[in-house]
Structure formats: C-alpha cells, structure tokens
Write an enzyme that holds these catalytic residues in place. Structure first.
Site, PDB file in Angstrom:
ATOM      1  N   SER A 151      52.565  44.255  42.411  1.00 55.55           N
ATOM      2  CA  SER A 151      51.878  42.990  42.644  1.00 55.55           C
ATOM      3  C   SER A 151      52.818  41.846  42.313  1.00 55.55           C
ATOM      4  CB  SER A 151      50.633  42.889  41.754  1.00 55.55           C
ATOM      5  OG  SER A 151      50.089  41.583  41.794  1.00 55.55           O
ATOM      6  N   TYR A 164      46.944  43.222  33.399  1.00 52.24           N
ATOM      7  CA  TYR A 164      47.288  43.622  34.762  1.00 52.24           C
ATOM      8  C   TYR A 164      48.712  43.189  35.111  1.00 52.24           C
ATOM      9  CZ  TYR A 164      47.122  43.922  39.850  1.00 52.24           C
ATOM     10  OH  TYR A 164      47.397  44.214  41.169  1.00 52.24           O
TER      11      TYR A 164
END
Length: 268
Positions: A151, A164
């Site tokens: 990501s 995350y």
C-alpha cells in the site's frame, strides 16, 4: 491474449476486491488459479465459478494465511499441480484508527493481528510455496513470480491506522529482502495502491459519504482519478508476466500519483 496458458497461480484473499480482480485477470490470460479466503467462502466459490467459465481450472482453499496450517493447506492444494508459477500475497486486514495522533486508539493486540496477516502471513505463504515456485522455474527456465499487495501507506505513513501503515512498510522491506534471497529462481515485487473503490472503503460509509470520498481522492491526485480494483490488477499482471521478467525487488506505486502529495487544480 493467452500468454499465461498452462501456468498456475495462487492468490490469497481473492474472494472479493483486488484479489478477485487479479485472479480473474490471470484466468483471462490462461492461468489456472487457486482462490483463497479466510471467511468469505460463498464469494470465493462465485469467483472460482467465474474463473472456470473462462476455460481454466479454479480451486478454492479456505485457509487463514496468519496460521502455518493455513499456509500449508494452500501449499497442499498447489502441490497437486506439482509446481506453481505465481503467488500473489494479497490477503490483508486493518484496524481502523484514522487519527494517527490518537495513540490510545490501537492496542498491542491490534498491531499483532494486523502484522500476523499482512507481514507474517505473506512470509509464511511464500515459505510454504517456495519449493513449488522453484520447481516451476526449474521446469520452465523462467523465474517464478511472487507479488505482494502492499500500500502507499507503507511508503508515506498515511492510511487507515498507524498499525496498517507500519505493516505495509514492513512488507515493503521484506519484499526487498526476499527478492535478494530467492533469486534467481523467484522474482519478488510489490504493488503499492492508494485508494481502491472496493468493499474495503465502501463498508466504512454510506453512499453519499463514499461519493464525496471519491471526489476528494480525484482532487488530490495528479491524474484526477480514483482507482478501481481492475486498474490495480492491470499493474499486478505486468509484474507477474514475462514483460517484467527482469524486474525484481520493485515497489510499484499504483495510486494515480497520490504519493506525490497534494495536487492543486491547475488553471486552464
């Protein structure tokens, strides 16, 4: 184009969203695919049916990549083929805490849960599949491919939570480590998407809020685009294909330029 005819792939977390899009695009190119889910078995079966309709083989394996047994189950399914050409470590989770300054929003267990899937799971799946990936390389004379779904959060530190973003940063450095360690028989790369219009985002808000989110994303990206799963899957297919046969250890941002920072509207 059936340039992947006869090749075999496993895509973790492929019942829905980006994983599903990658699995379907692999099938369109002629590859047989293992569809994996931890919980969404009905959706995984529907994805597998769509893959079979394209004239290739699909197998469904319900297994949690955060466990060694889950990764072993995936490897057993692929072992029936005798070799595996491609592994996509797409399974991922988050714990939503968008205010990164609120350090009480995440517990130690939240971090451990996120890392167990996003980092440790990708490592264990790659380890379990390594003999099959090496077998495919030996038989074909072509390096097999591992692709990690990371990501832009792992590059910029933005994202749904500190846990995350940190997990994706760890996945990025692991991608580099394994690209060195597993060469020359296995290539290892990562894609780093930004916003993707999947259930991941949609389930957090109602339709009006989601529409506003999409417009905000478009306003902040140089390409004025909010990516869909298929947009990211096309980039994934490049890194899995022979077109990227000399590419390893790369972290490819696929975010319409979001990582470049705020993109003000230009006067015309």
């Amino acid at each position: 184009m059936k340039d992947m005819q006869g090749r075999r792939a496993a895509v973790t977390g492929s019942a829905t969203g980006l994983g599903r899009a990658i699995a379907l695009k692999l099938a369109e190119r002629g590859a047989d695919v293992i569809v994996n889910c931890a919980r969404s078995l009905d959706e995984a079966e529907r994805t597998a049916d769509e893959i079979r309709a394209l004239g290739v083989e699909a197998r469904v394996v319900q297994a949690d990549v955060a466990s060694e047994e889950g990764c072993a189950a995936l490897a057993r399914a692929a072992a029936d083929w005798g070799a595996l050409d491609m592994l996509v470590n797409n399974a991922g989770i988050t714990r939503h805490a968008p205010d990164h300054g609120d350090m009480d929003a995440l517990s130690a267990q939240d971090f451990l849960d996120v890392y167990a899937v996003n980092v440790v799971g990708a490592f264990m799946a790659t380890r379990a599949m390594r003999p099959l990936l090496e077998a495919a390389a030996a038989a074909s004379g072509r390096a097999s491919a591992v692709l990690n779904t990371s990501s832009i959060a792992g590059v910029t530190g933005i994202g749904s939570s500190v846990a995350y973003a940190a997990s994706k940063g760890a996945l990025n450095t692991m991608t580099l480590s394994l690209a060195r360690a597993l060469a020359p028989s296995i290539r290892v790369n990562a894609i780093c998407p930004g916003f993707i219009g999947t259930r991941w985002f949609r389930k957090l808000m109602d339709d009006d809020a989601y529409a506003r989110q999409v417009e905000q994303v478009k306003a902040r990206t140089p390409l004025r685009a909010a990516s869909e799963a298929e947009d990211i899957a096309d980039a994934a297919l490049f890194l899995l294909s022979d077109a990227a046969r000399h590419v390893t250890g790369e972290l490819l941002s696929v975010d319409a330029g979001l990582h470049l920072g705020f993109a003000p509207l230009k006067a015309r």
